[in-house]
Design a protein around this motif. Structure first.
Motif, PDB file in Angstrom:
ATOM      1  N   ASN A   1       5.864  -5.064 -15.175  1.00  0.00           N
ATOM      2  CA  ASN A   1       5.171  -5.920 -14.225  1.00  0.00           C
ATOM      3  C   ASN A   1       3.808  -6.267 -14.813  1.00  0.00           C
ATOM      4  O   ASN A   1       2.954  -5.404 -14.974  1.00  0.00           O
ATOM      5  CB  ASN A   1       5.026  -5.193 -12.887  1.00  0.00           C
ATOM      6  CG  ASN A   1       4.527  -6.079 -11.777  1.00  0.00           C
ATOM      7  OD1 ASN A   1       3.629  -6.890 -11.980  1.00  0.00           O
ATOM      8  ND2 ASN A   1       5.100  -5.913 -10.594  1.00  0.00           N
TER       9      ASN A   1
ATOM     10  N   ASP B   1      10.290  -7.901  -8.535  1.00  0.00           N
ATOM     11  CA  ASP B   1       9.175  -6.954  -8.512  1.00  0.00           C
ATOM     12  C   ASP B   1       9.150  -6.131  -7.218  1.00  0.00           C
ATOM     13  O   ASP B   1       8.104  -5.675  -6.784  1.00  0.00           O
ATOM     14  CB  ASP B   1       7.844  -7.681  -8.736  1.00  0.00           C
ATOM     15  CG  ASP B   1       7.571  -8.773  -7.725  1.00  0.00           C
ATOM     16  OD1 ASP B   1       8.525  -9.285  -7.125  1.00  0.00           O
ATOM     17  OD2 ASP B   1       6.384  -9.127  -7.541  1.00  0.00           O
ATOM     18  N   HIS B   2      10.334  -5.914  -6.623  1.00  0.00           N
ATOM     19  CA  HIS B   2      10.450  -5.140  -5.388  1.00  0.00           C
ATOM     20  C   HIS B   2      11.483  -4.031  -5.543  1.00  0.00           C
ATOM     21  O   HIS B   2      12.509  -4.215  -6.174  1.00  0.00           O
ATOM     22  CB  HIS B   2      10.899  -6.038  -4.223  1.00  0.00           C
ATOM     23  CG  HIS B   2       9.975  -7.170  -3.954  1.00  0.00           C
ATOM     24  ND1 HIS B   2       8.898  -7.063  -3.110  1.00  0.00           N
ATOM     25  CD2 HIS B   2       9.957  -8.437  -4.435  1.00  0.00           C
ATOM     26  CE1 HIS B   2       8.261  -8.216  -3.073  1.00  0.00           C
ATOM     27  NE2 HIS B   2       8.883  -9.071  -3.877  1.00  0.00           N
TER      28      HIS B   2
ATOM     29  N   LEU C   1      13.535  -1.944  -2.788  1.00  0.00           N
ATOM     30  CA  LEU C   1      13.818  -2.014  -1.356  1.00  0.00           C
ATOM     31  C   LEU C   1      14.704  -0.846  -0.939  1.00  0.00           C
ATOM     32  O   LEU C   1      15.707  -0.547  -1.587  1.00  0.00           O
ATOM     33  CB  LEU C   1      14.529  -3.334  -1.037  1.00  0.00           C
ATOM     34  CG  LEU C   1      13.820  -4.602  -1.538  1.00  0.00           C
ATOM     35  CD1 LEU C   1      14.747  -5.799  -1.467  1.00  0.00           C
ATOM     36  CD2 LEU C   1      12.540  -4.843  -0.769  1.00  0.00           C
TER      37      LEU C   1
ATOM     38  N   ASP D   1       9.396  -1.706   1.184  1.00  0.00           N
ATOM     39  CA  ASP D   1       9.341  -2.705   0.121  1.00  0.00           C
ATOM     40  C   ASP D   1       8.204  -2.275  -0.808  1.00  0.00           C
ATOM     41  O   ASP D   1       7.040  -2.520  -0.526  1.00  0.00           O
ATOM     42  CB  ASP D   1       9.080  -4.094   0.708  1.00  0.00           C
ATOM     43  CG  ASP D   1       9.090  -5.200  -0.342  1.00  0.00           C
ATOM     44  OD1 ASP D   1       9.094  -4.889  -1.554  1.00  0.00           O
ATOM     45  OD2 ASP D   1       9.081  -6.371   0.054  1.00  0.00           O
ATOM     46  N   TRP D   2       8.576  -1.595  -1.894  1.00  0.00           N
ATOM     47  CA  TRP D   2       7.576  -1.075  -2.826  1.00  0.00           C
ATOM     48  C   TRP D   2       7.540  -1.944  -4.075  1.00  0.00           C
ATOM     49  O   TRP D   2       8.500  -2.651  -4.383  1.00  0.00           O
ATOM     50  CB  TRP D   2       7.911   0.362  -3.206  1.00  0.00           C
ATOM     51  CG  TRP D   2       7.679   1.352  -2.087  1.00  0.00           C
ATOM     52  CD1 TRP D   2       7.530   1.088  -0.762  1.00  0.00           C
ATOM     53  CD2 TRP D   2       7.604   2.759  -2.216  1.00  0.00           C
ATOM     54  NE1 TRP D   2       7.362   2.247  -0.055  1.00  0.00           N
ATOM     55  CE2 TRP D   2       7.395   3.292  -0.929  1.00  0.00           C
ATOM     56  CE3 TRP D   2       7.690   3.624  -3.285  1.00  0.00           C
ATOM     57  CZ2 TRP D   2       7.266   4.652  -0.695  1.00  0.00           C
ATOM     58  CZ3 TRP D   2       7.570   4.983  -3.058  1.00  0.00           C
ATOM     59  CH2 TRP D   2       7.349   5.488  -1.774  1.00  0.00           C
ATOM     60  N   ILE D   3       6.472  -1.855  -4.794  1.00  0.00           N
ATOM     61  CA  ILE D   3       6.282  -2.654  -5.999  1.00  0.00           C
ATOM     62  C   ILE D   3       7.076  -2.059  -7.157  1.00  0.00           C
ATOM     63  O   ILE D   3       6.959  -0.871  -7.448  1.00  0.00           O
ATOM     64  CB  ILE D   3       4.797  -2.730  -6.380  1.00  0.00           C
ATOM     65  CG1 ILE D   3       4.021  -3.418  -5.274  1.00  0.00           C
ATOM     66  CG2 ILE D   3       4.608  -3.456  -7.709  1.00  0.00           C
ATOM     67  CD1 ILE D   3       2.518  -3.319  -5.426  1.00  0.00           C
ATOM     68  N   ASN D   4       7.883  -2.893  -7.805  1.00  0.00           N
ATOM     69  CA  ASN D   4       8.576  -2.502  -9.028  1.00  0.00           C
ATOM     70  C   ASN D   4       7.602  -2.743 -10.182  1.00  0.00           C
ATOM     71  O   ASN D   4       7.281  -3.883 -10.497  1.00  0.00           O
ATOM     72  CB  ASN D   4       9.849  -3.323  -9.206  1.00  0.00           C
ATOM     73  CG  ASN D   4      10.617  -2.956 -10.453  1.00  0.00           C
ATOM     74  OD1 ASN D   4      10.411  -1.904 -11.050  1.00  0.00           O
ATOM     75  ND2 ASN D   4      11.517  -3.824 -10.860  1.00  0.00           N
TER      76      ASN D   4
ATOM     77  N   CYS E   1       7.217   3.038  -9.684  1.00  0.00           N
ATOM     78  CA  CYS E   1       6.162   2.572  -8.776  1.00  0.00           C
ATOM     79  C   CYS E   1       5.151   3.708  -8.682  1.00  0.00           C
ATOM     80  O   CYS E   1       5.389   4.702  -7.993  1.00  0.00           O
ATOM     81  CB  CYS E   1       6.725   2.230  -7.407  1.00  0.00           C
ATOM     82  SG  CYS E   1       5.455   1.701  -6.236  1.00  0.00           S
TER      83      CYS E   1
END
Length: 150
Positions: free
Chosen positions: A40, A101-102, A104, A113-116, A130
């Motif tokens: 990311n 970039d999620h 789930l 819903d976290w950040i990848n 994450c």
């Protein structure tokens, strides 16, 4: 280490890349190969920075294998790490989906819903990250779990 950027888009934070890193085992000519597939760009400037951010857990895994004098599965190391943790390492089994970039999933009935932050492969596991959380998909059994390493 080899590096090939496969696709890059300024409008999307996930950068597809192919990089290989090696965890060298002391007792064998076989090494663990880490294959980085995405990072990311909102958090990392390149693949090396992402892998370096998780160097502590990856090197602990390598040291554990060296202490056993054999190749071990990552899950064996995680269970050992949790059992002997002086802090709060833990594992939770649940299904999740990775979409761009999620990351789930549902936790306690709530949608998350976290950040990848990136994705790499090692020991027949796909690992999405994450922060201090590593989301594992076992490519052999399709079992999924989250490992928190503080």
């Amino acid at each position: 280490m080899s590096s090939i950027i496969l696709k890059s888009s300024d409008s999307h934070p996930m950068k597809e890349i192919f990089e290989q890193y090696f965890l060298v085992l002391d007792f064998s000519n076989e090494n663990y190969i880490i294959e980085l597939s995405t990072f990311n760009s909102n958090f990392f400037s390149d693949g090396y920075t992402l892998i370096n951010n998780y160097a502590l857990v990856l090197n602990d895994f390598k040291d554990y294998a060296n202490s056993k004098q054999k190749r071990v599965r990552f899950i064996e190391f995680i269970k050992y790490s949790i059992k002997h943790s002086q802090i709060s390492d833990r594992i939770e089994y649940f299904n999740f989906k990775v979409k761009d970039d999620h990351i789930l999933f549902k936790q306690d009935g709530e949608k998350q819903d976290w950040i990848n932050m990136g994705e790499f492969y090692i020991d027949n596991y796909k690992i999405n990250v994450c922060s201090s959380y590593l989301f594992f998909t076992d490519l052999l059994s399709e079992e999924q779990f989250m490992y928190y390493a503080d």
